[in-house]
Design a protein around this motif. Structure first.
Motif, PDB file in Angstrom:
ATOM      1  N   VAL A  24    -155.100 -11.139  11.986  1.00  0.00           N
ATOM      2  CA  VAL A  24    -155.143 -10.666  13.358  1.00  0.00           C
ATOM      3  C   VAL A  24    -154.444  -9.320  13.417  1.00  0.00           C
ATOM      4  N   GLU A  25    -155.084  -8.368  14.080  1.00  0.00           N
ATOM      5  CA  GLU A  25    -154.507  -7.033  14.186  1.00  0.00           C
ATOM      6  C   GLU A  25    -153.255  -7.071  15.049  1.00  0.00           C
ATOM      7  N   ASN A  26    -152.221  -6.382  14.621  1.00  0.00           N
ATOM      8  CA  ASN A  26    -150.972  -6.319  15.371  1.00  0.00           C
ATOM      9  C   ASN A  26    -151.144  -5.340  16.524  1.00  0.00           C
ATOM     10  N   LYS A  27    -151.167  -5.853  17.744  1.00  0.00           N
ATOM     11  CA  LYS A  27    -151.393  -5.024  18.920  1.00  0.00           C
ATOM     12  C   LYS A  27    -150.096  -4.623  19.617  1.00  0.00           C
ATOM     13  N   VAL A  28    -148.962  -5.052  19.093  1.00  0.00           N
ATOM     14  CA  VAL A  28    -147.676  -4.787  19.745  1.00  0.00           C
ATOM     15  C   VAL A  28    -147.377  -3.297  19.853  1.00  0.00           C
ATOM     16  N   PRO A  29    -147.547  -2.491  18.796  1.00  0.00           N
ATOM     17  CA  PRO A  29    -147.242  -1.061  18.948  1.00  0.00           C
ATOM     18  C   PRO A  29    -148.099  -0.383  20.016  1.00  0.00           C
ATOM     19  N   HIS A  30    -149.370  -0.756  20.084  1.00  0.00           N
ATOM     20  CA  HIS A  30    -150.252  -0.182  21.109  1.00  0.00           C
ATOM     21  C   HIS A  30    -149.782  -0.581  22.512  1.00  0.00           C
ATOM     22  N   LYS A  31    -149.426  -1.860  22.686  1.00  0.00           N
ATOM     23  CA  LYS A  31    -148.946  -2.324  23.996  1.00  0.00           C
ATOM     24  C   LYS A  31    -147.630  -1.639  24.363  1.00  0.00           C
ATOM     25  N   GLN A  32    -146.735  -1.451  23.380  1.00  0.00           N
ATOM     26  CA  GLN A  32    -145.472  -0.782  23.661  1.00  0.00           C
ATOM     27  C   GLN A  32    -145.712   0.647  24.130  1.00  0.00           C
ATOM     28  N   LYS A  33    -146.606   1.332  23.461  1.00  0.00           N
ATOM     29  CA  LYS A  33    -146.918   2.706  23.859  1.00  0.00           C
ATOM     30  C   LYS A  33    -147.503   2.736  25.269  1.00  0.00           C
ATOM     31  N   HIS A  34    -148.391   1.799  25.560  1.00  0.00           N
ATOM     32  CA  HIS A  34    -149.039   1.744  26.873  1.00  0.00           C
ATOM     33  C   HIS A  34    -148.026   1.474  27.990  1.00  0.00           C
TER      34      HIS A  34
END
Length: 83
Positions: A24-34
């Motif tokens: 599963v792709e780690n989406k945490v960095p993208h969400k943090q940036k958003h």
């Protein structure tokens, strides 16, 4: 009976010890940036339309509930006269 317990142990061991079938792709960095970007939107509304709907529904229920409590307090303070 012992065979059933042994089979259950084997099945549970197999399901717990196998690795993930897909990564599963780690989406945490993208969400943090958003959520950390400064665009003037409050943090509780940055999730999109669903956050706005939940916020408005919560505010509406809070206002309606408060109004109902005040109404019931007024009704309790001034009881109806029995004739």
């Amino acid at each position: 009976m012992y065979r059933h317990i042994q089979a259950l142990q084997q099945v549970s061991r197999r399901t717990l010890s196998t690795s993930a079938r897909r990564q599963v792709e780690n989406k945490v960095p993208h969400k943090q940036k958003h959520f950390q970007e400064d665009n003037g939107v409050p943090i509780h509304l940055k999730g999109g339309v669903s956050d706005a709907i939940l916020y408005r529904a919560t505010m509406a229920l809070t206002i309606l509930g408060s109004a109902y409590v005040v109404y019931e307090l007024v009704c309790a303070a001034f009881p109806k006269k029995k004739e």
